[in-house]
Design a protein around this motif. Structure first.
Motif, short mmCIF file in Angstrom:
data_model
loop_
_atom_site.label_atom_id
_atom_site.label_comp_id
_atom_site.label_asym_id
_atom_site.label_seq_id
_atom_site.Cartn_x
_atom_site.Cartn_y
_atom_site.Cartn_z
N LYS A 1 2.82 2.18 7.24
CA LYS A 1 1.14 3.11 6.97
C LYS A 1 0.68 3.19 8.42
O LYS A 1 -0.12 2.32 8.99
CB LYS A 1 0.70 2.32 6.24
CG LYS A 1 -0.44 2.81 5.90
CD LYS A 1 -1.36 2.43 4.59
CE LYS A 1 -1.92 3.55 4.18
NZ LYS A 1 -2.18 4.30 3.08
N TYR B 1 3.52 -2.48 8.35
CA TYR B 1 4.36 -2.66 7.68
C TYR B 1 4.44 -3.76 6.33
O TYR B 1 3.31 -4.83 5.77
CB TYR B 1 6.00 -3.59 8.19
CG TYR B 1 5.42 -3.54 9.78
CD1 TYR B 1 6.50 -2.66 9.99
CD2 TYR B 1 4.93 -4.19 11.11
CE1 TYR B 1 6.68 -1.39 12.04
CE2 TYR B 1 5.40 -3.99 12.38
CZ TYR B 1 5.96 -2.22 12.51
OH TYR B 1 6.50 -2.14 13.98
N HIS B 2 5.29 -2.94 5.78
CA HIS B 2 5.47 -3.68 4.32
C HIS B 2 6.79 -3.26 4.02
O HIS B 2 7.75 -2.92 3.61
CB HIS B 2 4.81 -2.94 3.14
CG HIS B 2 2.84 -2.89 3.57
ND1 HIS B 2 2.48 -3.49 3.16
CD2 HIS B 2 2.53 -1.45 3.85
CE1 HIS B 2 1.48 -3.39 3.20
NE2 HIS B 2 0.96 -2.22 3.96
N TYR C 1 -1.20 0.82 12.97
CA TYR C 1 -0.30 0.42 11.96
C TYR C 1 0.10 -0.46 11.15
O TYR C 1 0.15 -2.02 11.97
CB TYR C 1 1.45 1.97 12.10
CG TYR C 1 1.99 1.10 13.27
CD1 TYR C 1 3.24 0.48 13.19
CD2 TYR C 1 1.38 1.41 14.49
CE1 TYR C 1 3.32 -0.48 14.89
CE2 TYR C 1 1.98 1.19 15.95
CZ TYR C 1 3.44 0.10 15.37
OH TYR C 1 3.99 0.05 16.60
N ASP D 1 0.79 -1.15 -0.72
CA ASP D 1 -0.04 -0.03 0.11
C ASP D 1 1.07 1.43 -0.08
O ASP D 1 0.33 2.05 -0.31
CB ASP D 1 -0.69 -0.16 0.93
CG ASP D 1 -1.86 -0.82 1.74
OD1 ASP D 1 -2.40 -1.11 -0.03
OD2 ASP D 1 -2.68 -1.63 1.74
N CYS D 2 1.84 1.01 0.44
CA CYS D 2 3.15 2.41 0.08
C CYS D 2 4.30 2.44 -0.60
O CYS D 2 5.14 3.04 -1.05
CB CYS D 2 3.77 2.26 1.71
SG CYS D 2 3.17 2.40 3.03
N CYS E 1 2.29 7.40 4.71
CA CYS E 1 3.26 5.97 4.88
C CYS E 1 4.97 6.98 4.94
O CYS E 1 5.32 8.05 4.58
CB CYS E 1 3.10 5.83 3.77
SG CYS E 1 1.83 4.11 3.08
N PHE F 1 0.85 8.57 -1.36
CA PHE F 1 1.62 7.91 -0.34
C PHE F 1 0.67 7.77 0.76
O PHE F 1 1.18 7.39 2.07
CB PHE F 1 2.99 7.94 -0.54
CG PHE F 1 3.28 7.83 -1.39
CD1 PHE F 1 4.09 6.39 -1.70
CD2 PHE F 1 3.66 8.48 -2.45
CE1 PHE F 1 5.01 6.42 -2.70
CE2 PHE F 1 4.90 8.46 -3.45
CZ PHE F 1 5.22 7.40 -3.71
N ALA G 1 8.51 0.07 4.47
CA ALA G 1 7.77 1.29 4.77
C ALA G 1 6.57 0.66 5.63
O ALA G 1 6.29 -0.51 5.91
CB ALA G 1 6.91 0.81 3.37
#
Length: 291
Positions: free
Chosen positions: A250, A219-220, A217, A163-164, A180, A172, A248
């Motif tokens: 978010k 993570y990616h 939040y 997503d980021c 992000c 973003f 990333a």
């Protein structure tokens, strides 16, 4: 009684100097004969030739013994620094503040992230880093098997940031209260992160202040890991196409929409409590959204 020495006139002094420059009586120039000037000139020519040869030899030996792919001595930190994007640094503080209704405000954040992830474009990575790397394993290379006597580097795709990534949402999240941020570790030649479990180092973010303003939040990539296949780094000359792995995060801001956040890389040999370097192993930033 001694007589006083007669004071010489300016003309006489000039005549004496001219006589010193060229003495026709004994054929000397500045007090030396022609043959002596030849000898002294030859001496200095030979002297400087020898000194230049010794200097050139020393430089040649030095350059011949240096490894062009890695410095012999490194005064860098043994533990990597951690950076965050948008890179709105102010001295030792990072303040990421934007207004969702002010395009210039959030476009500054968006452009910062776009500049960072441009080299991570999926098409560019497929072209520059076609090598098939094995995930969750160090990519150790003892030889230069890459193109033009280089070492391979593993691709990191922009789409990995989910997503980021900016693919589905080119802003973003900066037009909303779900921005992000991108976290990156600095490069250290030969560094092998070790968390003591054989797993990849991972990013762990904690809300230091304003926890009530963060509903969650994500993570990616998943779990915020920096895959082991991107380590070790062999240097810019050896791996010209190397790109740092990224993580990333978010955030979902609510209520007052402001928080102070710490994100640190969890690994056994990555320090994060260095008083003199607040960005070693971690980064702390303030995140504020206005509308």
């Amino acid at each position: 009684m001694a007589t006083l020495k007669e004071k010489r006139t300016c003309a006489q002094r000039c005549e004496d100097f001219g006589h010193f420059v060229w003495n026709s009586d004994n054929g000397t120039l500045f007090g030396r004969t022609l043959i002596k000037w030849v000898y002294i000139s030859l001496y200095y020519v030979v002297f400087y030739i020898v000194m230049s040869a010794l200097f050139s030899l020393a430089i040649y030996v030095l350059m011949y013994t240096l490894d062009p792919y890695a410095p012999d001595y490194q005064d860098r930190l043994s533990s990597p620094g951690v950076m965050v994007w948008p890179d709105t640094y102010d001295d030792e503080k990072v303040v990421i503040a934007y207004n969702t209704s002010n395009k210039m405000s959030w476009m500054k954040m968006v452009n910062s992230i776009r500049t960072l992830i441009h080299p991570y474009n999926d098409t560019l990575q497929e072209h520059h880093n076609p090598h098939n790397c094995t995930a969750e394993r160090y990519f150790l290379q003892n030889s230069f098997n890459g193109p033009n006597h280089t070492k391979w580097a593993c691709a990191f795709y922009q789409s990995t940031l989910g997503d980021c990534s900016g693919i589905d949402d080119p802003t973003f999240g900066y037009t909303t209260s779900q921005p992000c941020v991108i976290i990156k570790m600095n490069r250290i030649i030969g560094f092998l992160p070790n968390n003591g479990t054989g797993l990849a180092p991972r990013l762990n973010c904690t809300v230091l202040e304003g926890g009530e303003n963060v509903s969650g939040y994500e993570y990616h990539p998943y779990n915020g890991t920096f895959d082991l296949s991107y380590f070790p780094y062999y240097g810019k000359l050896a791996q010209p196409n190397y790109v740092n792995p990224l993580v990333a995060v978010k955030f979902n801001l609510i209520k007052q929409k402001t928080a102070k956040i710490e994100c640190r890389v969890v690994a056994k040999n990555i320090a994060y409590e260095n008083y003199y370097d607040p960005f070693e192993g971690k980064v702390i930033f303030n995140l504020t959204t206005m509308s």
